[in-house]
Design an enzyme around this catalytic site. Structure first.
Site, PDB file in Angstrom:
ATOM      1  CB  SER A  34      -0.903   0.079   0.977  1.00 39.09           C
ATOM      2  OG  SER A  34      -0.523  -0.395   2.664  1.00 39.09           O
ATOM      3  CG  ASN A 121      -3.982  -3.821  13.464  1.00 36.18           C
ATOM      4  OD1 ASN A 121      -3.305  -3.850  12.726  1.00 36.18           O
ATOM      5  ND2 ASN A 121      -4.186  -5.168  14.392  1.00 36.18           N
ATOM      6  CB  THR A 166     -39.542  26.649  -8.550  1.00 33.97           C
ATOM      7  OG1 THR A 166     -41.428  27.042  -9.097  1.00 33.97           O
ATOM      8  CG2 THR A 166     -39.490  27.469  -7.050  1.00 33.97           C
ATOM      9  CG  HIS A 167     -41.071  22.767 -11.266  1.00 32.34           C
ATOM     10  ND1 HIS A 167     -41.264  21.330 -10.903  1.00 32.34           N
ATOM     11  CD2 HIS A 167     -42.341  23.451  -9.927  1.00 32.34           C
ATOM     12  CE1 HIS A 167     -41.912  21.104  -9.486  1.00 32.34           C
ATOM     13  NE2 HIS A 167     -42.107  23.080  -9.206  1.00 32.34           N
ATOM     14  CB  SER A 288     -14.970  23.895 -29.710  1.00 34.91           C
ATOM     15  OG  SER A 288     -15.261  22.572 -30.590  1.00 34.91           O
ATOM     16  CE  LYS A 294     -19.118  24.758 -28.310  1.00 35.31           C
ATOM     17  NZ  LYS A 294     -20.563  24.024 -27.611  1.00 35.31           N
ATOM     18  CG  ASN A 296     -17.620  24.389 -24.899  1.00 33.59           C
ATOM     19  OD1 ASN A 296     -18.411  24.895 -24.721  1.00 33.59           O
ATOM     20  ND2 ASN A 296     -16.394  23.930 -25.486  1.00 33.59           N
ATOM     21  CE1 TYR A 328      -6.114  -2.895   9.819  1.00 38.97           C
ATOM     22  CE2 TYR A 328      -5.471  -5.012   9.755  1.00 38.97           C
ATOM     23  CZ  TYR A 328      -5.804  -3.618   8.416  1.00 38.97           C
ATOM     24  OH  TYR A 328      -5.104  -3.712   7.949  1.00 38.97           O
ATOM     25  CD  GLN A 333      -3.087  -2.022   2.549  1.00 34.50           C
ATOM     26  OE1 GLN A 333      -2.500  -2.562   3.575  1.00 34.50           O
ATOM     27  NE2 GLN A 333      -2.660  -2.698   1.195  1.00 34.50           N
ATOM     28  CE  LYS A 336      -4.270   2.593   4.038  1.00 33.01           C
ATOM     29  NZ  LYS A 336      -4.743   1.953   4.957  1.00 33.01           N
TER      30      LYS A 336
HETATM   31  N1  ARG Z   1      -1.197  -1.075   5.747  1.00 32.36           N
HETATM   32  C1  ARG Z   1      -2.317  -1.611   6.646  1.00 32.36           C
HETATM   33  C2  ARG Z   1      -3.181  -0.805   6.001  1.00 32.36           C
HETATM   34  O1  ARG Z   1      -3.048   0.358   6.031  1.00 32.36           O
HETATM   35  C3  ARG Z   1      -1.683  -1.335   8.085  1.00 32.36           C
HETATM   36  C4  ARG Z   1      -2.201  -2.079   8.544  1.00 32.36           C
HETATM   37  C5  ARG Z   1      -2.041  -3.904   8.468  1.00 32.36           C
HETATM   38  N2  ARG Z   1      -1.841  -4.176  10.193  1.00 32.36           N
HETATM   39  C6  ARG Z   1      -2.420  -5.837   9.895  1.00 32.36           C
HETATM   40  N3  ARG Z   1      -3.003  -6.424  10.415  1.00 32.36           N
HETATM   41  N4  ARG Z   1      -1.628  -6.691   8.640  1.00 32.36           N
HETATM   42  O2  ARG Z   1      -4.544  -0.905   6.551  1.00 32.36           O
END
Ligand code: ARG
Length: 467
Positions: A34, A121, A166-167, A288, A294, A296, A328, A333, A336
């Site tokens: 990640s 975690n 309205t509408h 364009s 144009k 836009n 967890y 993961q 994010k």
């Molecule tokens: N890269 C993991 C995440 O974003 C970190 C936590 C990983 N924990 C584990 N027990 N493998 O969640």
């Protein structure tokens, strides 16, 4: 035979290599990594580790000298990453492991003490909460900048009328400022939602360990204070398992995106030849490649289009967390990227919306020419109410006049005098029945009358803390 990663051997040894004999399959490694996206959390991760080290010192795990050495090492890693140095190696799975590896390579075996009583975690939940809290506040500030631009524009168009719709049908005349302030006050609630998302992430997870809590006499209050968390999580499973606070942030961002999108749509519509009500600054439009004439309103279309990803990011995490076993799970993961994407999207769209708002010009002559007298029908009915005609009957009388006017292809104001005979003092009232008259009858708090618009502007000024 599936390909095996070089990880687990030599320099790229994993942090759990003691338990394993072989290494991860290359395919699994690709799925697992990640770092590509969570490297964005390097500041939060290192700050988290700096604070965690303080907690370890207080727990007696680190000596004062070790703490100093560790802090110094972490700060140097931070400085190098801030400076854009590429310290990462192919074997680094995530930002947490990468930072620990770099630190340990630099300060030696002491680096291996950093993870005492901590799990990735509670670490990752802490990092992301820090990120959410900061970015929610930063977005709130950007929304305020947009509100300032709206306020300036409302001041400029305080005395100009436009059709209220309205509408998408002309309904009743409103001051342009009144329309613009509807955007301002909606954004006020978006800011409250962002603040709420920030508050929902107020509890620090560190000290929760993997799920059951740290077994060391770790000073959580000290760590939380260092990181600016106002509170501690009450339960270590809750702290590591749940992402409702991230979901809340994503929801606040999606709703904010929907507000931007709605106004963007008005501005797209109003810049068509058919409406011709507004002109966006050239810098927020594009031409364009084929049609030379144009210009836009791409800025507004893109802002409108970005709503898709904002809602998508919310739905994405919602789907991930639904029905997850506690505590967890690695699924988390996936929390994010959507958050980063929504934050970065809004940073851009809020900025463009504010700038485009400053560049916006209402073509008041075109607007005035397109205002339909039919928008005064309610005022005529209201006038009859003043003459003791029950509103439902008044509505009927005026409705008949409108139908008659339509059949004669004239405005109801231009009906022959005989048609106005049904109205007490009709001839005189017809002269007074203007768009400004209609708007000014609505000085009620929150209405479009000038008195109300002045009140709204004063409130906006107070909220923006302007003089
Ligand atoms: N890269 C993991 C995440 O974003 C970190 C936590 C990983 N924990 C584990 N027990 N493998 O969640």
């Amino acid at each position: 035979m599936p390909e095996k990663s070089s990880k687990g051997k030599g320099k790229n040894a994993t942090l759990w290599q003691g338990r394993f004999q072989g290494s991860m399959a290359t395919s699994m490694e690709k799925l697992s990594v990640s770092l590509d996206f969570d490297r964005k959390l390097f500041r939060e991760d290192i700050e988290g580790s700096l604070a965690h080290a303080l907690g370890l010192k207080a727990a007696g795990v680190l000596s004062a000298a070790e703490l100093r050495k560790m802090q110094d090492g972490l700060k140097r890693v931070m400085a190098d990453l801030e400076a854009g140095k590429d310290l990462f190696e192919p074997g680094d799975e995530d930002i947490h492991m990468a930072v620990e590896r770099i630190l340990t390579q630099r300060i030696g075996p002491l680096g291996k003490k950093l993870h005492t009583g901590r799990s990735r975690n509670d670490q990752v939940a802490t990092d992301l909460k820090l990120y959410v809290r900061r970015r929610a506040q930063a977005l709130e500030a950007l929304v305020t900048e947009l509100q300032k631009a709206i306020y300036r524009k409302a001041i400029a168009y305080q005395k100009d009328l436009m059709p209220g719709y309205t509408h998408v049908q002309q309904a009743q005349p409103v001051y342009i400022a009144h329309y613009l302030l509807s955007f301002f006050f909606a954004l006020e609630r978006d800011k409250a939602r962002l603040r709420h998302a920030c508050d929902a992430a107020a509890e620090m997870p560190l000290g929760s360990g993997a799920l059951a809590g740290s077994a060391f006499p770790y000073k959580r209050e000290l760590v939380a204070k260092a990181l600016g968390f106002p509170a501690l999580s009450s339960n270590s499973i809750d702290a590591t398992a749940h992402r409702d606070w991230a979901l809340e942030f994503l929801s606040a961002m999606a709703i904010l995106g929907a507000a931007l999108s709605g106004y963007a749509e008005d501005f797209v519509l109003w810049s068509t030849q058919e409406f011709g009500y507004i002109e966006l600054g050239e810098a927020y439009t594009s031409g364009s490649s084929m049609m030379p004439q144009k210009r836009n309103p791409d800025s507004m279309e893109l802002i409108r289009g970005k709503t898709g990803r904002l809602l998508g990011n919310f739905t994405r995490l919602f789907t991930v967390v639904k029905g997850l076993p506690h505590a967890y799970d690695r699924d988390l993961q996936e929390d994010k990227e959507g958050v980063f994407d929504s934050v970065e999207t809004l940073e851009l769209t809020l900025t463009v919306m504010a700038e485009a708002m400053d560049s916006l010009r209402f073509k008041t002559d075109v607007i005035a020419a397109k205002m339909h007298p039919g928008m005064l029908a309610t005022d005529l009915a209201d006038y009859l109410v003043g003459k003791d005609v029950p509103f439902r009957d008044a509505h009927h009388i005026v409705g008949r006049m409108i139908a008659k006017a339509e059949s004669l292809k004239v405005s109801f104001l231009d009906l022959p005098a005989s048609e106005w005979d049904a109205i007490p003092d009709g001839k005189d009232f017809r002269k007074r029945l203007t768009f400004a008259y209609s708007a000014e009858r609505r000085g009620i708090q929150g209405g479009t009358g000038s008195a109300s618009v002045r009140g709204q502007l004063a409130k906006a000024r107070r909220l923006l803390k302007l003089k």
